[in-house]
Design a protein around this motif. Structure first.
Motif, mmCIF file in Angstrom:
data_model
loop_
_atom_site.group_PDB
_atom_site.id
_atom_site.type_symbol
_atom_site.label_atom_id
_atom_site.label_comp_id
_atom_site.label_asym_id
_atom_site.label_seq_id
_atom_site.Cartn_x
_atom_site.Cartn_y
_atom_site.Cartn_z
ATOM 1 N N HIS A 167 43.531 78.696 -6.958
ATOM 2 C CA HIS A 167 44.257 77.799 -6.050
ATOM 3 C C HIS A 167 44.852 78.591 -4.891
ATOM 4 C CE1 HIS A 167 47.060 74.785 -4.551
ATOM 5 N NE2 HIS A 167 48.085 75.586 -4.822
ATOM 6 N N LEU A 168 45.489 79.713 -5.178
ATOM 7 C CA LEU A 168 46.100 80.528 -4.135
ATOM 8 C C LEU A 168 45.052 81.171 -3.233
ATOM 9 C CD1 LEU A 168 48.915 82.080 -6.333
ATOM 10 C CD2 LEU A 168 49.257 80.522 -4.400
ATOM 11 N N LEU A 169 43.956 81.613 -3.828
ATOM 12 C CA LEU A 169 42.880 82.187 -3.015
ATOM 13 C C LEU A 169 42.260 81.130 -2.106
ATOM 14 C CD1 LEU A 169 41.135 84.436 -5.693
ATOM 15 C CD2 LEU A 169 42.540 85.213 -3.768
ATOM 16 N N ALA A 170 42.107 79.910 -2.625
ATOM 17 C CA ALA A 170 41.524 78.831 -1.823
ATOM 18 C C ALA A 170 42.414 78.460 -0.639
ATOM 19 C CB ALA A 170 41.281 77.602 -2.699
ATOM 20 N N LEU A 171 43.704 78.754 -0.745
ATOM 21 C CA LEU A 171 44.618 78.507 0.366
ATOM 22 C C LEU A 171 44.534 79.595 1.434
ATOM 23 C CD1 LEU A 171 47.762 77.261 -1.612
ATOM 24 C CD2 LEU A 171 46.258 75.895 -0.149
ATOM 25 N N GLY A 172 43.678 80.585 1.208
ATOM 26 C CA GLY A 172 43.450 81.622 2.207
ATOM 27 C C GLY A 172 44.233 82.897 2.015
#
Length: 334
Positions: A167-172
């Motif tokens: 989730h955090l990685l997908a937020l950039g």
């Protein structure tokens, strides 16, 4: 029993079936028998019943700590499920999860006549070669690992950590820093392993996790350390209590959440939606864990046969206001 049968106009066998919870009695007859029991003050003799059936209708619970959110919610679900099944529980808390303490708890529970035992010990102990659980009584392990002969019920710790990290990685965010639980904990180890694997899978930098003890105080101490590093933009804490401490530390350091740093917890405690900001976290279904482990244990008891295998209860990510895209953080940075 004869007095109840006479008053209700039924046989003693029918009274026995009603008192033992059998379902092969029609509703009107059952109501008459229950009313007669109340009128004459009849209560089944559990000791006599145990001598006849070999069942005590009691489950022993060995637990290391009552202080953690997960253990308390699981124990609550266990108590509810056993009561619904017509069983009671005998709780045996341990001060230290050692072989001697576990063996001693087994002995004491055996003396108190239980039909089966649930073990909730998250520390690394049941997987050690020198640890053996006494034979001859059904056992289900909760939130831990054990040798092949035993049934294990647990939430999907690894999947939860993957959901949080991805989730955090997908937020950039370029990487995710981790506030881990105690190294003695299976749950903590699984979450750390999955966090690390998720970062490695996309080639993100992997800083060593900082270890807490599940408390908000340890999260605050580690959060204060992380807040000093401007490269820290995303933090995954291994439980909500440590995430709460991280939120406070970031606030005091002048690093707003989620504009400057995004934070994710694990557990979805009842209070996590009231943190400021409300916490994005991984929801664990402790009620399902407690219910399933009781079902597995009662099946072993009633079938008079040992079982084995692991049941994993799914988790889900609950997105709230403590996480935001990395681009938003960059846009608000002077």
């Amino acid at each position: 029993m004869a007095d109840v049968a006479k008053r209700a106009g039924v046989s003693s066998q029918t009274v026995s079936r009603v008192s033992n919870g059998h379902q092969n009695v029609d509703a009107d007859t059952r109501d008459r028998v229950l009313a007669a029991m109340a009128a004459v003050g009849y209560r089944p003799n559990s000791a006599a019943r145990a001598l006849k059936t070999g069942r005590f209708r009691t489950i022993g619970v060995i637990m290391f700590t009552l202080s953690t959110f997960g253990n308390m919610r699981t124990l609550d679900a266990i108590a509810t499920a056993t009561a619904e099944a017509g069983y009671s529980i005998t709780l045996m808390p341990l001060s230290h999860p050692t072989q001697g303490e576990v063996a001693g708890a087994f002995t004491r529970l055996s003396e108190q006549a239980v039909d089966g035992i649930l073990i909730i010990i998250e520390a690394h102990i049941l997987d050690r070669a020198d640890i053996s659980l006494p034979a001859g009584i059904p056992v289900v392990i909760v939130d831990s690992d054990a040798a092949d002969p035993y049934t294990v019920v647990d939430t999907d710790q690894r999947q939860g950590a993957r959901l949080a990290t991805e989730h955090l990685l997908a937020l950039g965010h370029p990487t995710v820093h981790h506030v881990a639980g105690p190294p003695t904990s299976f749950s903590s180890a699984r979450r750390t392993e999955a966090w690390r694997a998720s970062l490695e899978a996309v080639g993100a930098p992997v800083d060593e996790p900082l270890v807490g003890d599940w408390s908000a105080e340890s999260g605050y101490r580690i959060g204060a350390q992380l807040a000093q590093n401007p490269a820290v933009t995303a933090i995954f804490a291994a439980n909500d209590q440590m995430a709460l401490g991280v939120l406070r530390a970031l606030h005091e350091a002048g690093r707003p959440v989620p504009d400057d740093v995004s934070v994710v917890g694990f557990d979805d405690t009842e209070e996590s939606s009231s943190y400021w900001p409300p916490l994005t976290t991984v929801h664990q279904d402790f009620s399902a864990v407690g219910r399933i482990c009781v079902q597995r244990l009662l099946a072993e008891i009633e079938q008079n046969a040992a079982a084995a295998g692991t049941t994993i209860v799914p988790v889900r990510l609950v997105e709230r206001a403590s996480t935001a895209p990395f681009a938003a953080r960059v846009a608000t940075t002077p």
